[in-house]
Design an enzyme around this catalytic site. Structure first.
Site, PDB file in Angstrom:
ATOM      1  N   PRO A 130      91.002  47.544  62.331  1.00 48.97           N
ATOM      2  CA  PRO A 130      92.382  47.273  62.434  1.00 48.97           C
ATOM      3  C   PRO A 130      93.277  46.482  61.263  1.00 48.97           C
ATOM      4  CG  PRO A 130      91.182  46.848  64.341  1.00 48.97           C
ATOM      5  CD  PRO A 130      90.088  47.212  63.428  1.00 48.97           C
ATOM      6  N   SER A 151      93.619  50.253  53.703  1.00 51.44           N
ATOM      7  CA  SER A 151      93.625  50.438  52.011  1.00 51.44           C
ATOM      8  C   SER A 151      92.893  49.118  51.334  1.00 51.44           C
ATOM      9  CB  SER A 151      95.144  50.199  51.688  1.00 51.44           C
ATOM     10  OG  SER A 151      96.064  51.414  52.121  1.00 51.44           O
ATOM     11  N   GLY A 164      84.644  62.685  49.097  1.00 50.21           N
ATOM     12  CA  GLY A 164      85.654  63.026  50.245  1.00 50.21           C
ATOM     13  C   GLY A 164      86.884  63.465  49.796  1.00 50.21           C
ATOM     14  N   GLY A 217     113.679  78.689  59.749  1.00 53.06           N
ATOM     15  CA  GLY A 217     114.888  77.912  60.429  1.00 53.06           C
ATOM     16  C   GLY A 217     114.452  77.226  61.927  1.00 53.06           C
ATOM     17  N   GLY A 218     115.423  77.661  62.771  1.00 51.87           N
ATOM     18  CA  GLY A 218     114.925  77.242  64.098  1.00 51.87           C
ATOM     19  C   GLY A 218     113.589  77.280  64.770  1.00 51.87           C
ATOM     20  N   GLU A 269      91.358  58.981  53.883  1.00 48.90           N
ATOM     21  CA  GLU A 269      90.711  58.829  52.832  1.00 48.90           C
ATOM     22  C   GLU A 269      91.428  58.176  51.564  1.00 48.90           C
ATOM     23  OE1 GLU A 269      87.373  61.420  52.141  1.00 48.90           O
ATOM     24  OE2 GLU A 269      87.225  62.006  54.624  1.00 48.90           O
TER      25      GLU A 269
HETATM   26  N1  CAA Z   1      82.320  54.978  42.619  1.00 49.65           N
HETATM   27  C1  CAA Z   1      81.359  54.034  42.383  1.00 49.65           C
HETATM   28  N2  CAA Z   1      81.590  52.829  42.710  1.00 49.65           N
HETATM   29  C2  CAA Z   1      82.840  52.417  42.870  1.00 49.65           C
HETATM   30  C3  CAA Z   1      84.152  53.446  42.961  1.00 49.65           C
HETATM   31  C4  CAA Z   1      83.677  54.719  42.961  1.00 49.65           C
HETATM   32  N3  CAA Z   1      84.651  55.716  43.143  1.00 49.65           N
HETATM   33  N4  CAA Z   1      85.249  52.814  43.368  1.00 49.65           N
HETATM   34  C5  CAA Z   1      84.942  51.559  43.414  1.00 49.65           C
HETATM   35  N5  CAA Z   1      83.810  51.164  42.943  1.00 49.65           N
HETATM   36  C6  CAA Z   1      82.738  50.045  42.927  1.00 49.65           C
HETATM   37  C7  CAA Z   1      83.517  49.083  41.965  1.00 49.65           C
HETATM   38  O1  CAA Z   1      82.900  49.249  40.685  1.00 49.65           O
HETATM   39  C8  CAA Z   1      83.268  47.625  42.534  1.00 49.65           C
HETATM   40  O2  CAA Z   1      81.826  47.569  42.094  1.00 49.65           O
HETATM   41  P1  CAA Z   1      81.453  45.973  41.380  1.00 49.65           P
HETATM   42  O3  CAA Z   1      81.996  45.114  42.197  1.00 49.65           O
HETATM   43  O4  CAA Z   1      79.958  46.334  41.255  1.00 49.65           O
HETATM   44  O5  CAA Z   1      82.130  46.099  40.130  1.00 49.65           O
HETATM   45  C9  CAA Z   1      83.314  47.897  44.127  1.00 49.65           C
HETATM   46  O6  CAA Z   1      83.103  49.500  44.193  1.00 49.65           O
HETATM   47  C10 CAA Z   1      84.481  47.432  44.627  1.00 49.65           C
HETATM   48  O7  CAA Z   1      85.589  48.126  43.909  1.00 49.65           O
HETATM   49  P2  CAA Z   1      87.008  47.485  43.421  1.00 49.65           P
HETATM   50  O8  CAA Z   1      86.634  46.182  42.879  1.00 49.65           O
HETATM   51  O9  CAA Z   1      87.737  48.209  42.663  1.00 49.65           O
HETATM   52  O10 CAA Z   1      87.452  47.213  44.556  1.00 49.65           O
HETATM   53  P3  CAA Z   1      88.899  46.603  45.376  1.00 49.65           P
HETATM   54  O11 CAA Z   1      88.729  45.780  46.396  1.00 49.65           O
HETATM   55  O12 CAA Z   1      89.901  46.227  44.037  1.00 49.65           O
HETATM   56  O13 CAA Z   1      89.710  48.214  45.928  1.00 49.65           O
HETATM   57  C11 CAA Z   1      90.523  50.266  46.465  1.00 49.65           C
HETATM   58  C12 CAA Z   1      89.583  49.310  45.323  1.00 49.65           C
HETATM   59  C13 CAA Z   1      90.738  51.807  45.197  1.00 49.65           C
HETATM   60  C14 CAA Z   1      91.837  49.759  46.721  1.00 49.65           C
HETATM   61  C15 CAA Z   1      89.524  50.758  47.298  1.00 49.65           C
HETATM   62  O14 CAA Z   1      89.442  49.612  48.531  1.00 49.65           O
HETATM   63  C16 CAA Z   1      90.142  51.958  48.176  1.00 49.65           C
HETATM   64  O15 CAA Z   1      89.935  53.080  47.729  1.00 49.65           O
HETATM   65  N6  CAA Z   1      90.809  51.646  49.381  1.00 49.65           N
HETATM   66  C17 CAA Z   1      91.085  52.823  50.170  1.00 49.65           C
HETATM   67  C18 CAA Z   1      90.034  53.028  51.122  1.00 49.65           C
HETATM   68  C19 CAA Z   1      90.092  54.078  51.877  1.00 49.65           C
HETATM   69  O16 CAA Z   1      90.025  55.073  51.003  1.00 49.65           O
HETATM   70  N7  CAA Z   1      89.811  54.265  53.088  1.00 49.65           N
HETATM   71  C20 CAA Z   1      89.804  55.385  54.025  1.00 49.65           C
HETATM   72  C21 CAA Z   1      88.891  55.296  54.977  1.00 49.65           C
HETATM   73  S1  CAA Z   1      88.022  56.734  55.556  1.00 49.65           S
HETATM   74  C22 CAA Z   1      89.081  57.517  56.498  1.00 49.65           C
HETATM   75  O17 CAA Z   1      90.232  57.861  56.227  1.00 49.65           O
HETATM   76  C23 CAA Z   1      88.802  58.097  58.197  1.00 49.65           C
HETATM   77  C24 CAA Z   1      87.991  59.040  58.085  1.00 49.65           C
HETATM   78  O18 CAA Z   1      87.244  59.383  58.886  1.00 49.65           O
HETATM   79  C25 CAA Z   1      88.730  60.450  57.181  1.00 49.65           C
END
Ligand code: CAA
Length: 388
Positions: free
Chosen positions: A133, A137, A250, A347-348, A371
């Site tokens: 909840p 992001s 994904g 349209g409609g 995602e």
């Molecule tokens: N591949 C490998 N490792 C990765 C990676 C990737 N693509 N992206 C990040 N990492 C690693 C980073 O290197 C980091 O590792 P270290 O600490 O060892 O350096 C770790 O993961 C954390 O990454 P960040 O420091 O970049 O993390 P952040 O807190 O700054 O967040 C973000 C980055 C891009 C905002 C990320 O949190 C994000 O993508 N948020 C969105 C989440 C999301 O997509 N949720 C969807 C959920 S699923 C869903 O939708 C439901 C469903 O069932 C379909």
């Protein structure tokens, strides 16, 4: 259904799998999609049927009863399925891209045999539980707590927005293994293999959604849920990394879903413009409609091109962190725009449920949200511009 010329140089194998998916979608999905959407009905019988076709193990090696497809072939299948029923496409995308990939890349041999093999055969459906909840992001804000107790972990918390969480036999769930007095941010999150038979597991609220209504989305509640320690996936503290890694895959699946939705909306609009008569002629004779259809075809083709460029890079073993976000951003914004234009052509009649474009419009919206929202995709793309 396909008003666009195929521009990909497909191999015979890719053409065969695309045809298999197209025929299955036309005969077993398209006739039911509107009813399943209206009734918010998840067709459970699809799971063994998709398993039989091999579509639940598309990226899994043959050693574990998978099809071992390339990313390009996998996405061709998803695109065909999405053009008929976007709800079935998300079922396949989540199952193949998220839990299956996590088990394949991080699971022990015993975990792969026990969970991945039956998933690939269609005996167990997979789900992925990261969001909560208050952690969307900001995935590192996960609060679900896993506390070590003897030879197991005790999990407490609520996961939200879990696609097919009420129908899955295996759920890859992220929970904190750091302690409240020594929080480690993203590094305090671990991945667990959760099964619905574990004591303390229950399904919470089922969401009443705008679109993708045939794909159930639920909360999962873990109340002192005891998980044996051999259900821990990979290294403790690496769960967020594994989750974000699998989301990279994904996001290509969601791009293919969006391309399928956009392609279907274009096809319906082209057909309707030929049939609908106004001012004494078919509306496709008017330049206003021709230009709209041309812009729709252009955007679908652009999104499709980016998707398969990203998929080919994945198949070459290259990093696709930026490309998968570019593909998802391009395809999801295309799907929203193209379905909006399709309604305008109708349209409609586009605003009511008698024609499929209304459903396609509702289904398109979530591709800009789940995602990783479009804002998160832009953030990932920008970060990669100034990565070392
Ligand atoms: N591949 C490998 N490792 C990765 C990676 C990737 N693509 N992206 C990040 N990492 C690693 C980073 O290197 C980091 O590792 P270290 O600490 O060892 O350096 C770790 O993961 C954390 O990454 P960040 O420091 O970049 O993390 P952040 O807190 O700054 O967040 C973000 C980055 C891009 C905002 C990320 O949190 C994000 O993508 N948020 C969105 C989440 C999301 O997509 N949720 C969807 C959920 S699923 C869903 O939708 C439901 C469903 O069932 C379909």
């Amino acid at each position: 259904m396909v008003p666009l010329r195929e521009f990909l140089a497909l191999t015979d194998e890719q053409r065969d799998i695309q045809r298999l998916a197209r025929e299955f979608a036309a005969t077993e999905l398209a006739p039911h999609a509107a009813t399943w959407d209206r009734d918010a009905h998840f067709e459970r019988a699809l799971v063994p049927r998709l398993g039989e076709l091999g579509f639940l193990g598309m990226l899994v090696p043959e050693d574990y009863d998978g099809m071992a497809l390339t990313a390009v072939s996998y996405l061709l299948v998803l695109e065909e399925i999405a053009a008929a029923d976007a709800s079935t496409a998300v079922m396949l995308s989540v199952h193949n891209s998220l839990p299956s990939q996590m088990l394949l890349t991080q699971g022990t041999e015993a975990q792969r045999q026990r969970f991945l093999r039956p998933m690939a055969r269609g005996e167990l459906l997979g789900a992925f539980a990261l969001s909560e909840p208050d952690a969307g992001s900001d995935a590192s804000a996960v609060r679900t707590q896993a506390t070590r107790d003897g030879d197991s972990y005790v999990l407490n918390g609520t996961k939200s927005w879990v696609t097919q969480g009420n129908s899955a036999g295996v759920i890859l769930a992220m929970a904190r293994t750091d302690t409240p007095d020594a929080r480690r941010g993203g590094k305090g999150i671990s991945a667990f293999i959760v099964t619905p038979d574990l004591p303390g597991f229950s399904v919470g609220k089922k969401e009443d959604k705008m679109g993708l209504r045939a794909s159930p989305t639920v909360q999962l509640v873990f109340d002192n849920m005891r998980v044996p320690d051999d259900h821990l996936l990979g290294e403790p503290g690496q769960g967020l990394v594994y989750a974000l890694q699998s989301l990279e895959h994904g996001r290509l699946g969601i791009s293919a879903q969006a391309v399928g939705i956009g392609r279907a909306a274009l096809a319906h609009a082209v057909q309707y413009a030929a049939e609908r008569q106004q001012f004494g002629k078919a509306i496709r004779e008017f330049e206003a409609i021709q230009f709209k259809l041309a812009d729709m075809a252009t955007r679908v083709t652009q999104a499709r091109a980016v998707l398969y460029v990203a998929a080919a890079a994945k198949d070459r073993g290259e990093s696709i962190t930026q490309l998968s976000s570019i593909a998802k951003l391009t395809a999801s914004e295309m799907a929203m725009w193209v379905t909006t234009q399709a309604i305008q052509v109708f349209g409609g009649y586009g605003y009511v449920k008698d024609y499929p474009v209304e459903r396609l419009f509702r289904d398109a919206k979530v591709t800009e949200i789940y995602e990783g929202t479009s804002e998160i995709q832009r953030l990932v793309i920008a970060r990669e511009l100034y990565a070392d």
